[in-house]
Design an enzyme around this catalytic site. Structure first.
Site, PDB file in Angstrom:
ATOM      1  N   ASP A 135       0.855  -1.193   0.000  1.00  0.00           N
ATOM      2  CA  ASP A 135       0.000   0.000   0.000  1.00  0.00           C
ATOM      3  C   ASP A 135       0.888   1.238   0.000  1.00  0.00           C
ATOM      4  O   ASP A 135       2.107   1.143   0.127  1.00  0.00           O
ATOM      5  CB  ASP A 135      -0.946   0.004   1.212  1.00  0.00           C
ATOM      6  N   ASP A 151       1.497   4.888   1.787  1.00  0.00           N
ATOM      7  CA  ASP A 151       1.178   5.767   2.913  1.00  0.00           C
ATOM      8  C   ASP A 151       1.602   7.188   2.552  1.00  0.00           C
ATOM      9  O   ASP A 151       2.628   7.386   1.898  1.00  0.00           O
ATOM     10  CB  ASP A 151       1.919   5.300   4.173  1.00  0.00           C
ATOM     11  N   ASP A 169       9.963   4.498  12.517  1.00  0.00           N
ATOM     12  CA  ASP A 169      10.725   3.447  13.187  1.00  0.00           C
ATOM     13  C   ASP A 169      12.094   3.188  12.554  1.00  0.00           C
ATOM     14  O   ASP A 169      13.124   3.446  13.163  1.00  0.00           O
ATOM     15  CB  ASP A 169       9.893   2.156  13.318  1.00  0.00           C
TER      16      ASP A 169
HETATM   17  P1  ATP Z   1       3.839  -2.525   5.073  1.00  0.00           P
HETATM   18  O1  ATP Z   1       2.761  -1.529   4.722  1.00  0.00           O
HETATM   19  O2  ATP Z   1       4.569  -3.068   3.911  1.00  0.00           O
HETATM   20  O3  ATP Z   1       3.391  -3.543   6.024  1.00  0.00           O
HETATM   21  P2  ATP Z   1       4.958  -0.231   6.353  1.00  0.00           P
HETATM   22  O4  ATP Z   1       6.337   0.065   6.865  1.00  0.00           O
HETATM   23  O5  ATP Z   1       4.419   0.677   5.301  1.00  0.00           O
HETATM   24  O6  ATP Z   1       4.981  -1.734   5.879  1.00  0.00           O
HETATM   25  P3  ATP Z   1       2.691   0.592   7.868  1.00  0.00           P
HETATM   26  O7  ATP Z   1       2.079  -0.037   9.059  1.00  0.00           O
HETATM   27  O8  ATP Z   1       1.901   0.781   6.632  1.00  0.00           O
HETATM   28  O9  ATP Z   1       3.985  -0.270   7.584  1.00  0.00           O
HETATM   29  O10 ATP Z   1       3.266   1.987   8.366  1.00  0.00           O
HETATM   30  C1  ATP Z   1       3.602   3.044   7.478  1.00  0.00           C
HETATM   31  C2  ATP Z   1       4.779   3.815   8.022  1.00  0.00           C
HETATM   32  O11 ATP Z   1       4.437   4.378   9.280  1.00  0.00           O
HETATM   33  C3  ATP Z   1       6.032   2.999   8.316  1.00  0.00           C
HETATM   34  O12 ATP Z   1       6.826   2.785   7.184  1.00  0.00           O
HETATM   35  C4  ATP Z   1       6.728   3.846   9.331  1.00  0.00           C
HETATM   36  O13 ATP Z   1       7.374   4.942   8.728  1.00  0.00           O
HETATM   37  C5  ATP Z   1       5.577   4.368  10.152  1.00  0.00           C
HETATM   38  N1  ATP Z   1       5.287   3.475  11.278  1.00  0.00           N
HETATM   39  C6  ATP Z   1       4.407   2.431  11.306  1.00  0.00           C
HETATM   40  N2  ATP Z   1       4.397   1.833  12.498  1.00  0.00           N
HETATM   41  C7  ATP Z   1       5.285   2.512  13.257  1.00  0.00           C
HETATM   42  C8  ATP Z   1       5.717   2.387  14.603  1.00  0.00           C
HETATM   43  N3  ATP Z   1       5.226   1.438  15.416  1.00  0.00           N
HETATM   44  N4  ATP Z   1       6.635   3.278  15.045  1.00  0.00           N
HETATM   45  C9  ATP Z   1       7.109   4.249  14.248  1.00  0.00           C
HETATM   46  N5  ATP Z   1       6.746   4.407  12.978  1.00  0.00           N
HETATM   47  C10 ATP Z   1       5.847   3.562  12.479  1.00  0.00           C
HETATM   48 MG    MG Z   2       2.403   0.633   4.537  1.00  0.00          MG
END
Ligand code: ATP
Ligand code: MG
Length: 466
Positions: A77, A79, A153
């Site tokens: 996805d 963001d 993170d």
């Molecule tokens: P995926 O969508 O592929 O599972 P993602 O890294 O995009 O991985 P998301 O949950 O969509 O995960 O989160 C989007 C973004 O928000 C992350 O890339 C990160 O920058 C931030 N983020 C998400 N969770 C956390 C957290 N627990 N602490 C700090 N930043 C976070």
């Molecule tokens: Mg994501």
């Protein structure tokens, strides 16, 4: 700058070093020096980025979308991070819903897509409410782009694709880490895990997704801090577990969780059972490998089956104990075992009823597979959970549970022959035990788990003694 944890009951005093922006000027990678083109970005994400930009706000693609494109894999996805506040986002887009209490985010619908749009977050400060372990409880301060970057993170999750000039802003060395195939937390790892222990789970998942190594300093605290997962609300953990284990990397994620002691925190009952019996570990590995395979092939996967496998070892042990050591009748033993195991598990991970009920059905059908009388067998074929329960029997057979292989073969054949009015001959090994009565439909006190004792003892629940 440093400060102390602001908690009333400071059981574990920790010194908190704020992950302050070390640099405020990002490394800017111009469009011609990176491979991301607008053709890689979904139409919905582009629409939202341009909508925000045209309304005068800053708007960036960030997180997994940028990371995965740079790593050469298709993002799940996209963001979006913006300077617009939630109310302002809502004014720009008609199809917009604001959600979340801890930190409000906007969901913008664009055609089939739902885009998650977050306002830049401000820095973690002394005024953030924390619990006694350092976990942040309230988080509603807006900030600037640079502050937002340092709240993320991992360094590779803090890369911002700028819709104005298509450059990428890198504040934390994410591009270097991507090139080195390294997953590294921004700031002090222990502090960042204490702020949000779910980051330990994210580390395992994202490293496996990309095939990266976890940087040693980022990996080191995980084993020590695994127990902080107990502070996480069980509903959030349910979501995270699905992301980890209903996933094409399910097996690698499971092994990672175990290596760092996280699995024992999430599934303590299962961890005890698999440490006691190799066969239980085999069952989980086979279940997760087959889940991963199904996800890769776009076949449906269900949390009911996954949790059925994850909790089967302690469930089967307990049901055996209640029946053979405490003398309960089989159905009572199974029901009580399921109640107990599920109740204890729910304290860690909230499994919604819509999954735990079918999971229990998959379990309760297992002993009924031992009743080979044609009438009973034919009836079982029409059970709404037959297919999942049969797949579960195959799993047990593959894991080497005594008696399950010949039963599984019998049921494989029965699915074609019973329809023609014929039952396959009973498996020889069950006959040798004298456990099969040959096709009579006599009343043995009802089905629903009442298989004859001798056969049952050769079944899955004769675990420790087999
Ligand atoms: P995926 O969508 O592929 O599972 P993602 O890294 O995009 O991985 P998301 O949950 O969509 O995960 O989160 C989007 C973004 O928000 C992350 O890339 C990160 O920058 C931030 N983020 C998400 N969770 C956390 C957290 N627990 N602490 C700090 N930043 C976070
Ligand atoms: Mg994501």
């Amino acid at each position: 700058m440093s400060t102390r944890c602001r908690a009333r009951d400071l059981r574990h005093p920790i010194r908190i070093i704020l992950p302050r922006p070390a640099i405020s000027e990002p490394n800017r990678i111009p469009r011609e020096q990176h491979p991301i083109s607008r053709a890689n970005i979904s139409p919905g994400a582009l629409k939202v980025l341009y909508g925000l930009k045209d309304a005068g706000y800053e708007a960036y693609l960030v997180g997994g979308g940028v990371r995965d494109l740079l790593a050469g894999i298709e993002p799940k996805d996209f963001d979006i991070a913006t300077s617009a506040h939630p109310e302002q986002i809502r004014k720009v887009f008609r199809n917009c819903r604001l959600i979340g209490r801890r930190f409000m985010i906007a969901h913008v619908r664009a055609g089939e897509e739902i885009l998650e749009v977050t306002t830049f977050r401000g820095p973690v400060t002394d005024s953030h409410e924390r619990d006694e372990t350092g976990r942040i409880l309230s988080d509603n301060v807006y900030g600037t782009l640079v502050e937002d970057a340092f709240r993320r993170d991992f360094t590779i999750n803090a890369l911002y694709y700028d819709i104005r000039d298509f450059s990428i802003a890198d504040f934390a060395g994410g591009v270097d880490d991507l090139n080195a195939r390294r997953l590294r937390l921004i700031g002090d790892p222990e502090l960042r895990y204490r702020e949000d222990p779910v980051r330990m789970l994210r580390a395992i998942r994202i490293a496996n997704k990309l095939g990266f190594d976890i940087d040693p300093e980022t990996a080191e605290p995980i084993g020590r801090l695994a127990s902080l997962l107990r502070e996480i609300p069980p509903a959030r953990l349910f979501d995270e577990i699905l992301k980890l284990l209903l996933n094409k990397d399910a097996l690698a994620n499971f092994e990672g969780l175990r290596r760092y002691g996280l699995f024992a925190e999430l599934f303590p009952q299962t961890e005890r059972a698999i440490n006691a019996a190799k066969r239980d570990l085999a069952l989980l590995r086979i279940a997760l490998a087959s889940t991963a395979d199904r996800v890769k092939r776009d076949l449906p996967v269900t949390p009911a089956f996954l949790y059925g496998a994850l909790l089967w070892p302690p469930y089967a042990d307990r049901a055996y104990e209640l029946e053979y050591e405490r003398g309960h009748d089989p159905v009572t033993a199974q029901n009580q075992a399921a109640d107990e195991i599920l109740a204890r598990q729910q304290a860690r991970i909230a499994i919604p009823k819509r999954f735990s009920l079918p999971m229990r059905e998959i379990w309760s059908v297992q002993p009924r597979f031992e009743d080979l009388r044609p009438g009973r067998a034919r009836r079982l074929l029409t059970h709404p959970r037959f297919r999942a329960a049969y797949d579960f029997l195959l799993l047990r057979a593959q894991a080497g549970e005594p008696g399950c292989l010949s039963l599984a073969e019998w049921w494989t054949e029965a699915q074609t022959t019973l329809g023609n009015g014929e039952a396959p001959p009973p498996p020889q090994d069950l006959l040798d035990l004298g456990g099969h009565d040959d096709g009579g439909e006599g009343d043995d006190g009802g089905d629903g788990g009442g298989a004859p004792k001798k056969r049952r003892r050769r079944g899955g629940r004769n675990r420790r003694k087999a």
